[in-house]
Design a protein around this motif. Sequence first.
Motif, PDB file in Angstrom:
ATOM      1  N   LEU A 415      16.765   5.617   7.328  1.00  0.00           N
ATOM      2  CA  LEU A 415      16.043   6.105   6.164  1.00  0.00           C
ATOM      3  C   LEU A 415      16.111   7.621   6.077  1.00  0.00           C
ATOM      4  CD1 LEU A 415      12.752   4.019   6.511  1.00  0.00           C
ATOM      5  CD2 LEU A 415      14.705   3.477   5.060  1.00  0.00           C
ATOM      6  N   VAL A 416      16.317   8.110   4.866  1.00  0.00           N
ATOM      7  CA  VAL A 416      16.167   9.557   4.623  1.00  0.00           C
ATOM      8  C   VAL A 416      15.364   9.699   3.347  1.00  0.00           C
ATOM      9  CG1 VAL A 416      18.298  10.261   5.769  1.00  0.00           C
ATOM     10  CG2 VAL A 416      18.374   9.630   3.351  1.00  0.00           C
ATOM     11  N   GLU A 417      14.525  10.713   3.293  1.00  0.00           N
ATOM     12  CA  GLU A 417      13.744  10.947   2.072  1.00  0.00           C
ATOM     13  C   GLU A 417      14.684  11.308   0.948  1.00  0.00           C
ATOM     14  OE1 GLU A 417       9.959  13.596   0.482  1.00  0.00           O
ATOM     15  OE2 GLU A 417      10.661  13.780   2.561  1.00  0.00           O
ATOM     16  N   ASN A 418      14.506  10.650  -0.214  1.00  0.00           N
ATOM     17  CA  ASN A 418      15.386  10.944  -1.360  1.00  0.00           C
ATOM     18  C   ASN A 418      14.571  10.931  -2.639  1.00  0.00           C
ATOM     19  OD1 ASN A 418      16.035   7.851  -2.401  1.00  0.00           O
ATOM     20  ND2 ASN A 418      15.845   8.006  -0.162  1.00  0.00           N
ATOM     21  N   ILE A 419      14.886  11.845  -3.542  1.00  0.00           N
ATOM     22  CA  ILE A 419      14.156  11.995  -4.801  1.00  0.00           C
ATOM     23  C   ILE A 419      15.149  11.784  -5.956  1.00  0.00           C
ATOM     24  CG2 ILE A 419      12.822  13.569  -6.252  1.00  0.00           C
ATOM     25  CD1 ILE A 419      12.026  15.008  -3.621  1.00  0.00           C
ATOM     26  N   TRP A 420      14.765  10.907  -6.873  1.00  0.00           N
ATOM     27  CA  TRP A 420      15.620  10.600  -8.034  1.00  0.00           C
ATOM     28  C   TRP A 420      14.981  11.161  -9.294  1.00  0.00           C
ATOM     29  CZ3 TRP A 420      20.030   7.142  -7.992  1.00  0.00           C
ATOM     30  CH2 TRP A 420      20.370   6.705  -6.713  1.00  0.00           C
TER      31      TRP A 420
END
Length: 421
Positions: A415-420
């Motif tokens: 998991l990696v933090e991701n922003i869409w």
Amino acid sequence: MSYAIKIEGLGKRYLLSHQQKARYHSLRDTITERAQHAAQAVRRLMGGMGSDTDPAREEFWALKDFDLQIEQGERLAIVGRNGAGKSTLLKLLSRVTEPTCGRARLRGRMASLLEVGTGFHPELTGRENIYLNGAILGMGRPEIDRKFDEIVAFADVEKFLDTPVKRYSSGMYTRLAFSVAAHLETDILIIDEVLAVGDAAFQRKCLGKMDDVGREGRTLLFVSHNMAAVETLCNRAVLLAGGRLVDVGETRRIVEAYSETWRKAVDLNDRHDRSGTGRARIESIVMEADSGEQTFRIASMESVSFIVTVSMTAEAVGKKVDLILIVCDGRDNRIIPLYTEWAQSDLEVSGELHRFRCRVPGGLPLVSDTYWLTAAVLIGGVNADKLDRALEFEVVPSQSFADGLVLNPAFGQVLVENIWE
């Protein structure tokens, strides 16, 4: 609320045969043994005279003294280690096998998916098997006709609908079998490890469909080793061990109790599958939460420490020591390496017993699953001791990332933090 399933004193016994030490048998030996077995059977029929003990046969209770009431509309998980009796229970409820004792009363129509392709004929096409399997599960032809397009669309086998299912892959088999069972308008749906087969998209569809079944007020019995799916789908759970009911209650509490059945600290002194020069020996490995409490269950991305106790020989004193911890998944794929040299940590052997701490401040960015730790100690750059699967632990969903979602390992495990946007 009235019950959907009521189980009273249910049990299933099997007689296991053990092969005796091989020896030459003459015709006379064979006749004598057969006569003895016949005499024992006659004595049992005459009232139990004589011993019933047979060294070549052993009684095994796959399920014993099982009592449980399942309410209508309940979503119940059945958890336990392999061999705990989960599949036996489902087979008894599905009338696949007869109980040795006790009874189970079911109210309403039931559909079950216990094994890949159950109720399928390999020579028939997918289309023909939909009708065959639907009929076995209690669907009439008009109902199958009405549901046919939904079943095919869900299974995603339209292109191969008129192909004999013996040419299907295991994933196609499962998709079609689950689709038929899930679209039958039953009062009770029993699912055994359907998430173990199939690709990521199918597994996600399965979870969604089972969630729909529960929301429609139908009763769901679900067996899975995916604890994240269990906690998301089910409002109550049952813990089995050794064929007996150990505990029943709220899902999260039962999942915690289940974890206790396997997350005991491994006594590494009993391990004889080590490799290395022997200049060092890994004595123990424990996992600690930030609170300092020893644990075997950690949330994803939650700070964690691994404490490794290592004994050294006199030859190792004064030499450089390196430690490697590798987090592996259940299929032994290496995912996260924790290596002193990569962390630029210079450590030296100064005595016979050392306690090393590896702290991971950001935690393990892994989806919910069970993982293993492989450990190795290098003295002077040479492997001194190495142990595969030295520690088993569980990663559970994080409250700060994808809270409330089932993160399927089939999509990936890191998991990696991701922003869409």
